[in-house]
Design a protein around this motif. Structure first.
Motif, PDB file in Angstrom:
ATOM      1  N   ALA A 118       0.830  -1.212   0.000  1.00 45.33           N
ATOM      2  CA  ALA A 118       0.000   0.000   0.000  1.00 45.33           C
ATOM      3  C   ALA A 118       0.864   1.262   0.000  1.00 45.33           C
ATOM      4  CB  ALA A 118      -0.942  -0.005   1.203  1.00 45.33           C
ATOM      5  N   ASP A 121       2.342   1.607  -3.501  1.00 44.55           N
ATOM      6  CA  ASP A 121       1.273   1.978  -4.423  1.00 44.55           C
ATOM      7  C   ASP A 121       0.937   3.470  -4.298  1.00 44.55           C
ATOM      8  OD1 ASP A 121      -0.865   1.509  -6.305  1.00 44.55           O
ATOM      9  OD2 ASP A 121      -2.259   1.475  -4.609  1.00 44.55           O
ATOM     10  N   TYR A 128       1.857  -0.680  -9.173  1.00 48.09           N
ATOM     11  CA  TYR A 128       0.465  -1.049  -8.941  1.00 48.09           C
ATOM     12  C   TYR A 128       0.226  -2.515  -9.289  1.00 48.09           C
ATOM     13  CZ  TYR A 128      -0.001  -0.421 -14.011  1.00 48.09           C
ATOM     14  OH  TYR A 128       0.156  -0.508 -15.367  1.00 48.09           O
ATOM     15  N   VAL A 135      -2.846  -8.259  -4.954  1.00 46.06           N
ATOM     16  CA  VAL A 135      -2.583  -7.461  -3.756  1.00 46.06           C
ATOM     17  C   VAL A 135      -2.585  -8.355  -2.518  1.00 46.06           C
ATOM     18  CG1 VAL A 135      -3.423  -5.585  -2.280  1.00 46.06           C
ATOM     19  CG2 VAL A 135      -3.513  -5.355  -4.775  1.00 46.06           C
ATOM     20  N   ASN A 139       0.709  -9.028  -0.197  1.00 46.77           N
ATOM     21  CA  ASN A 139       0.679  -8.746   1.239  1.00 46.77           C
ATOM     22  C   ASN A 139       1.003  -9.982   2.067  1.00 46.77           C
ATOM     23  OD1 ASN A 139       0.095  -6.009   1.008  1.00 46.77           O
ATOM     24  ND2 ASN A 139      -2.105  -6.369   0.947  1.00 46.77           N
TER      25      ASN A 139
END
Length: 153
Positions: A118, A121, A128, A135, A139
């Motif tokens: 995040a 990004d 991205y 995502v 993570n």
């Protein structure tokens, strides 16, 4: 008599939150400038850690792939039932032919836990993911982690 105490915690640790106004000195987190000459080889080396992180996530038992485009080279990770089965370079047909894109050396910040996906990004327009599952996978595999490096002499 005790003359001082040092704590090495991340910013969200309960002790830091509780004593923040009372601490004399506060050092912001430091990041080493690291490079990885053989990224696929390094990812293969840390495969047991990646598998352990994946098994403890909502994507435990995941089967699929994760294509990472660094604009100059691209790496593909293949997963089968939560195990990393292959990590190799691949040639994208176009720039967007990836699950996540990371300009220059930004991926290394994620890899070494200095920044979260995040944060990258938000900070880099060219950094991205192309879909939500990527995502979640990023993570799980590469969480932000506090670190403290000290000499051992």
């Amino acid at each position: 008599p005790v003359t001082h105490a040092s704590f090495v915690f991340d910013d969200n640790h309960q002790l830091i939150v509780a004593l923040d106004g009372q601490l004399e000195k506060r050092r912001n987190p430091y990041a080493w400038y690291l490079r990885v000459p053989d990224l696929p080889g390094f990812l293969r080396h840390i495969t047991p850690v990646l598998q352990r992180r994946l098994s403890g996530s909502v994507l435990a038992g995941h089967t699929g792939r994760l294509r990472l485009n660094f604009y100059r080279e691209s790496v593909e990770l293949l997963f089968k039932q939560g195990k990393v089965t292959e990590i190799a370079l691949y040639e994208p047909q176009k720039v967007e032919d990836a699950d996540a894109l990371f300009p220059d050396l930004t991926f290394l910040q994620l890899l070494f836990g200095y920044r979260s996906y995040a944060e990258l990004d938000m900070a880099y327009p060219d950094c991205y993911a192309t879909h939500a599952e990527a995502v979640v996978l990023l993570n799980a595999l590469f969480p932000k982690r506090p670190s403290y490096v000290t000499a051992l002499n």
